[in-house]
Design a protein around this motif. Structure first.
Motif, PDB file in Angstrom:
ATOM      1  N   LEU A   1       0.855  -1.178   0.000  1.00 49.65           N
ATOM      2  CA  LEU A   1       0.000   0.000   0.000  1.00 49.65           C
ATOM      3  C   LEU A   1       0.893   1.230   0.000  1.00 49.65           C
ATOM      4  CD1 LEU A   1      -3.077   0.817   0.306  1.00 49.65           C
ATOM      5  CD2 LEU A   1      -2.531   1.202   2.731  1.00 49.65           C
ATOM      6  N   TYR A   2       0.702   2.106  -0.987  1.00 50.44           N
ATOM      7  CA  TYR A   2       1.518   3.304  -1.117  1.00 50.44           C
ATOM      8  C   TYR A   2       0.811   4.473  -0.426  1.00 50.44           C
ATOM      9  CZ  TYR A   2       4.299   0.586  -4.327  1.00 50.44           C
ATOM     10  OH  TYR A   2       5.103  -0.388  -4.867  1.00 50.44           O
ATOM     11  N   VAL A   3       1.471   5.054   0.578  1.00 49.89           N
ATOM     12  CA  VAL A   3       0.834   5.994   1.495  1.00 49.89           C
ATOM     13  C   VAL A   3       1.568   7.326   1.509  1.00 49.89           C
ATOM     14  CG1 VAL A   3       0.247   6.442   3.920  1.00 49.89           C
ATOM     15  CG2 VAL A   3      -0.028   4.133   2.975  1.00 49.89           C
ATOM     16  N   ALA A   4       0.789   8.416   1.497  1.00 50.46           N
ATOM     17  CA  ALA A   4       1.285   9.757   1.790  1.00 50.46           C
ATOM     18  C   ALA A   4       0.804  10.116   3.189  1.00 50.46           C
ATOM     19  CB  ALA A   4       0.764  10.768   0.772  1.00 50.46           C
ATOM     20  N   ALA A   5       1.722  10.512   4.062  1.00 49.02           N
ATOM     21  CA  ALA A   5       1.395  10.776   5.462  1.00 49.02           C
ATOM     22  C   ALA A   5       1.487  12.272   5.747  1.00 49.02           C
ATOM     23  CB  ALA A   5       2.327  10.003   6.377  1.00 49.02           C
ATOM     24  N   PHE A   6       0.459  12.805   6.394  1.00 53.16           N
ATOM     25  CA  PHE A   6       0.380  14.234   6.696  1.00 53.16           C
ATOM     26  C   PHE A   6       0.305  14.426   8.207  1.00 53.16           C
ATOM     27  CE2 PHE A   6      -1.415  13.371   2.583  1.00 53.16           C
ATOM     28  CZ  PHE A   6      -0.885  14.350   1.763  1.00 53.16           C
TER      29      PHE A   6
ATOM     30  N   GLY B   1       4.611  13.905  16.684  1.00 53.99           N
ATOM     31  CA  GLY B   1       3.693  13.564  17.751  1.00 53.99           C
ATOM     32  C   GLY B   1       2.960  12.260  17.489  1.00 53.99           C
ATOM     33  N   ARG B   2       1.622  12.301  17.568  1.00 58.98           N
ATOM     34  CA  ARG B   2       0.820  11.106  17.327  1.00 58.98           C
ATOM     35  C   ARG B   2       1.053  10.567  15.925  1.00 58.98           C
ATOM     36  NH1 ARG B   2      -0.720   6.281  18.221  1.00 58.98           N
ATOM     37  NH2 ARG B   2      -2.581   5.675  17.067  1.00 58.98           N
ATOM     38  N   GLY B   3       1.290  11.441  14.958  1.00 55.97           N
ATOM     39  CA  GLY B   3       1.538  11.002  13.593  1.00 55.97           C
ATOM     40  C   GLY B   3       2.744  10.084  13.490  1.00 55.97           C
ATOM     41  N   ASN B   4       3.748  10.328  14.319  1.00 63.24           N
ATOM     42  CA  ASN B   4       4.919   9.461  14.334  1.00 63.24           C
ATOM     43  C   ASN B   4       4.527   8.048  14.737  1.00 63.24           C
ATOM     44  OD1 ASN B   4       7.209   8.339  16.452  1.00 63.24           O
ATOM     45  ND2 ASN B   4       8.119   9.176  14.582  1.00 63.24           N
ATOM     46  N   GLY B   5       3.625   7.935  15.721  1.00 68.69           N
ATOM     47  CA  GLY B   5       3.161   6.623  16.143  1.00 68.69           C
ATOM     48  C   GLY B   5       2.383   5.907  15.057  1.00 68.69           C
ATOM     49  N   VAL B   6       1.558   6.642  14.317  1.00 71.79           N
ATOM     50  CA  VAL B   6       0.789   6.015  13.245  1.00 71.79           C
ATOM     51  C   VAL B   6       1.713   5.577  12.115  1.00 71.79           C
ATOM     52  CG1 VAL B   6      -1.103   6.294  11.609  1.00 71.79           C
ATOM     53  CG2 VAL B   6      -1.239   7.403  13.842  1.00 71.79           C
ATOM     54  N   VAL B   7       2.698   6.408  11.784  1.00 63.23           N
ATOM     55  CA  VAL B   7       3.668   6.030  10.757  1.00 63.23           C
ATOM     56  C   VAL B   7       4.380   4.738  11.150  1.00 63.23           C
ATOM     57  CG1 VAL B   7       5.902   6.671   9.746  1.00 63.23           C
ATOM     58  CG2 VAL B   7       4.038   8.327   9.791  1.00 63.23           C
ATOM     59  N   LYS B   8       4.788   4.639  12.408  1.00 69.24           N
ATOM     60  CA  LYS B   8       5.444   3.409  12.874  1.00 69.24           C
ATOM     61  C   LYS B   8       4.495   2.217  12.783  1.00 69.24           C
ATOM     62  CE  LYS B   8       8.658   5.595  16.139  1.00 69.24           C
ATOM     63  NZ  LYS B   8       8.966   5.774  17.591  1.00 69.24           N
TER      64      LYS B   8
ATOM     65  N   PHE C   1       6.015   4.319   2.050  1.00 71.00           N
ATOM     66  CA  PHE C   1       5.694   5.736   2.162  1.00 71.00           C
ATOM     67  C   PHE C   1       6.185   6.471   0.926  1.00 71.00           C
ATOM     68  CE2 PHE C   1       5.950   4.317   6.625  1.00 71.00           C
ATOM     69  CZ  PHE C   1       4.641   4.622   6.995  1.00 71.00           C
ATOM     70  N   VAL C   2       5.256   7.127   0.263  1.00 70.59           N
ATOM     71  CA  VAL C   2       5.585   7.905  -0.925  1.00 70.59           C
ATOM     72  C   VAL C   2       6.091   9.280  -0.525  1.00 70.59           C
ATOM     73  CG1 VAL C   2       4.636   8.921  -3.030  1.00 70.59           C
ATOM     74  CG2 VAL C   2       3.876   6.653  -2.289  1.00 70.59           C
ATOM     75  N   SER C   3       5.493   9.852   0.520  1.00 73.96           N
ATOM     76  CA  SER C   3       5.904  11.180   0.971  1.00 73.96           C
ATOM     77  C   SER C   3       5.434  11.419   2.390  1.00 73.96           C
ATOM     78  CB  SER C   3       5.345  12.270   0.047  1.00 73.96           C
ATOM     79  OG  SER C   3       3.931  12.185  -0.030  1.00 73.96           O
ATOM     80  N   PHE C   4       6.178  12.305   3.082  1.00 69.25           N
ATOM     81  CA  PHE C   4       5.789  12.835   4.383  1.00 69.25           C
ATOM     82  C   PHE C   4       5.540  14.329   4.219  1.00 69.25           C
ATOM     83  CE2 PHE C   4       8.696   9.473   6.462  1.00 69.25           C
ATOM     84  CZ  PHE C   4       7.643   8.562   6.539  1.00 69.25           C
ATOM     85  N   CYS C   5       4.509  14.826   4.909  1.00 61.85           N
ATOM     86  CA  CYS C   5       4.194  16.247   4.833  1.00 61.85           C
ATOM     87  C   CYS C   5       3.936  16.763   6.243  1.00 61.85           C
ATOM     88  CB  CYS C   5       2.963  16.463   3.952  1.00 61.85           C
ATOM     89  SG  CYS C   5       2.521  18.200   3.706  1.00 61.85           S
ATOM     90  N   ASP C   6       4.691  17.772   6.651  1.00 64.35           N
ATOM     91  CA  ASP C   6       4.505  18.371   7.967  1.00 64.35           C
ATOM     92  C   ASP C   6       4.968  19.821   7.907  1.00 64.35           C
ATOM     93  OD1 ASP C   6       4.843  19.022  10.890  1.00 64.35           O
ATOM     94  OD2 ASP C   6       4.277  16.910  11.062  1.00 64.35           O
ATOM     95  N   VAL C   7       4.212  20.709   8.536  1.00 64.48           N
ATOM     96  CA  VAL C   7       4.536  22.135   8.493  1.00 64.48           C
ATOM     97  C   VAL C   7       5.631  22.503   9.483  1.00 64.48           C
ATOM     98  CG1 VAL C   7       2.206  22.732   7.726  1.00 64.48           C
ATOM     99  CG2 VAL C   7       2.749  22.777  10.177  1.00 64.48           C
TER     100      VAL C   7
ATOM    101  N   LYS D   1      10.971  15.745  12.891  1.00 67.01           N
ATOM    102  CA  LYS D   1      12.340  15.242  12.815  1.00 67.01           C
ATOM    103  C   LYS D   1      12.480  13.763  13.197  1.00 67.01           C
ATOM    104  CE  LYS D   1      17.113  16.365  14.096  1.00 67.01           C
ATOM    105  NZ  LYS D   1      17.494  14.972  14.386  1.00 67.01           N
ATOM    106  N   PRO D   2      11.845  13.282  14.283  1.00 62.07           N
ATOM    107  CA  PRO D   2      12.004  11.851  14.603  1.00 62.07           C
ATOM    108  C   PRO D   2      11.547  10.936  13.474  1.00 62.07           C
ATOM    109  CG  PRO D   2      11.123  13.025  16.496  1.00 62.07           C
ATOM    110  CD  PRO D   2      11.097  13.994  15.344  1.00 62.07           C
ATOM    111  N   THR D   3      10.473  11.319  12.787  1.00 66.21           N
ATOM    112  CA  THR D   3      10.003  10.515  11.665  1.00 66.21           C
ATOM    113  C   THR D   3      10.945  10.638  10.476  1.00 66.21           C
ATOM    114  OG1 THR D   3       7.709  10.820  12.383  1.00 66.21           O
ATOM    115  CG2 THR D   3       8.055  10.094  10.114  1.00 66.21           C
TER     116      THR D   3
END
Length: 474
Positions: free
Chosen positions: A36-41, A45-52, A62-68, A74-76
């Motif tokens: 499954l090819y995923v773009a993560a936004f 924080g919690r997003g890091n846990g979901v990515v893991k 993961f095709v791309s990570f997006c964060d403002v 940084k940890p991800t």
């Protein structure tokens, strides 16, 4: 900032590309790579846990990570240094729409719908953290788009995948506690400041943060350290307070057990904040320090059901059946369901379902499992989404269910906002004694199908929000 039009269309989406997402091979078809090819936004924080969690399935690329905010991300980024990075979600849409099967959105509440909807309309599967949206209108829209496009969806309330949620439902349907008439839910949230003034100081914007993009659909204002990284949850423009943070976890239990629909009424009471001797604050832009909310449901089998919510240190009465030394819930909160024959208690995330009095657990023979268990239970919630995308498995918190749950939670927040709303009395100043009228302190009657408060029109303004120019939902 003017929001650019999304220029990609179906023809562009089907153009040649190097990564082959599974949707190209046919709806719900599993490609040979089973990937499954995923773009993560929102990957901090919690997003890091979901990515893991997505990565742990062994079935996600993961095709791309997006964060403002590069600081939070940084940890991800350090874990996955080769994944392409973006700050603006619209660039992901413009440049990588054709490369992805699904999106993961774990940004602050006020940008969930803004980010997810454009991709959902292009038939990209969606995993979105709780609460699903910032307001009721967005939840209804997300639900409708998911249904129209036939995509796989999952809200990030992991208790919906727990065994205990299903066990509790099987117990209730067996009749062991009879017809349920009252439900108490509570949380230890907020664990961040609430009932505070809107920041007025202009602090320096960290160089790693794009503040304009972080605000998204919210009105422009000066950056202040009081908002980030987590305290935004206590401001209505961005967050949904204690109820929004934990309601989709804790109210999920009775919602799943009883398959609840829309509430028919809501009423709230909240802590009053004082700024001086006999001087009442008007901090209506901030969620209250604590609240009690009463919701009423009409249920075909159980009749009228009262659901009471408590937060900010408030708790329900202890059940009479509770023995000395026994406790209800856990440190995060819990749920009590009162029937005319007995009582059922759960901890946060539906955990540790049990009957009261506790002697019943020794006497009661559980019915045979009726509802399919999710592999890994609560810990398998993210994998359940991936399995849904690749193999067509039913997800535990698809947007049809999660949308209704989110609307119910946000209906409670309508009552809170109505309770907080103040109008200065003629001839009074804010520092006078009893300077405000509070016309919203009433029982709100809710027409769920039409998303409308029928007896206090002011509250209908909060069913949606004012979107910053260029950020309106399409």
């Amino acid at each position: 900032m003017q929001r650019r039009k999304f220029l990609k269309n179906a023809a562009a989406a089907s153009a040649a590309f190097s990564i082959v997402p599974s949707h190209v091979l046919g709806k719900m078809h599993v490609p040979p790579s089973d990937t499954l090819y995923v773009a993560a936004f929102g990957v901090g924080g919690r997003g890091n846990g979901v990515v893991k969690g997505l990565n742990a399935t062994g079935r996600v690329k993961f095709v791309s990570f997006c964060d403002v905010d590069d600081r939070r991300a940084k940890p991800t980024y350090d874990l996955f240094p080769d994944v392409k990075r973006y700050k603006d979600f619209r660039k992901v849409y413009d440049e990588q729409l054709k490369d992805i099967d699904a999106v993961m959105v774990a940004t602050p509440d006020h940008t969930h719908a803004t980010i997810a909807l454009p991709f959902m309309r292009e038939k990209k599967h969606a995993y979105v953290e709780k609460p699903l949206t910032h307001n009721i209108h967005e939840a209804r829209l997300m639900t409708q788009v998911a249904k129209e496009k036939g995509i796989v969806t999952q809200m990030g309330n992991q208790g919906a995948s727990s065994d205990d949620s299903r066990i509790a439902r099987e117990w209730v349907e067996s009749g062991v506690i009879g017809k349920i008439h009252t439900i108490d839910c509570w949380t230890n949230r907020p664990v961040w400041p609430q009932g505070v003034p809107t920041p007025t100081q202009k602090d320096r914007i960290p160089k790693e943060l794009d503040w304009d993009l972080w605000l998204g659909p919210a009105a422009m204002r000066d950056y202040n350290d009081a908002y980030l990284p987590f305290k935004w949850r206590g401001f209505w423009d961005f967050g949904t307070g204690a109820l929004g943070d934990m309601g989709c976890h804790i109210m999920e239990t009775p919602f799943s057990v009883l398959d609840l629909g829309y509430p028919t009424e809501a009423e709230a009471s909240c802590t009053t904040v004082w700024v001086d001797d006999f001087v009442e604050a008007d901090y209506s832009q901030s969620c209250p320090p604590s609240s009690k909310i009463h919701l009423k449901f009409e249920h075909e089998e159980h009749g009228d059901i009262a659901l009471n919510w408590y937060d900010g240190g408030l708790k329900p009465d202890l059940p009479d059946e509770l023995k000395d030394g026994e406790t209800i819930g856990d440190t995060g909160g819990g749920t009590i369901m009162y029937g005319d024959k007995g009582t059922l208690v759960c901890d946060t995330y539906s955990r540790n379902a049990r009957l009261l009095p506790s002697d019943m657990m020794d006497l009661y023979k559980s019915p045979a499992p009726k509802y399919p268990r999710i592999p890994g239970g609560m810990d398998g919630h993210i994998a359940n989404f991936v399995d849904g995308c690749l193999n067509g498995a039913a997800t535990s918190s698809n947007f049809d269910k999660a949308g209704r749950l989110t609307e119910t939670v946000l209906m409670g927040n309508l009552a809170v906002k109505a309770y907080q709303y103040k109008e200065l009395k003629p001839g009074k100043t804010a520092r006078d004694w009893e300077p405000f009228d509070s016309p919203g302190r009433r029982k709100l009657l809710w027409d769920g199908e039409n998303m409308k408060i029928t007896n206090y029109d002011k509250a209908n303004e909060w069913v949606t929000r004012d979107y910053r120019k260029g950020w309106e939902l399409k």
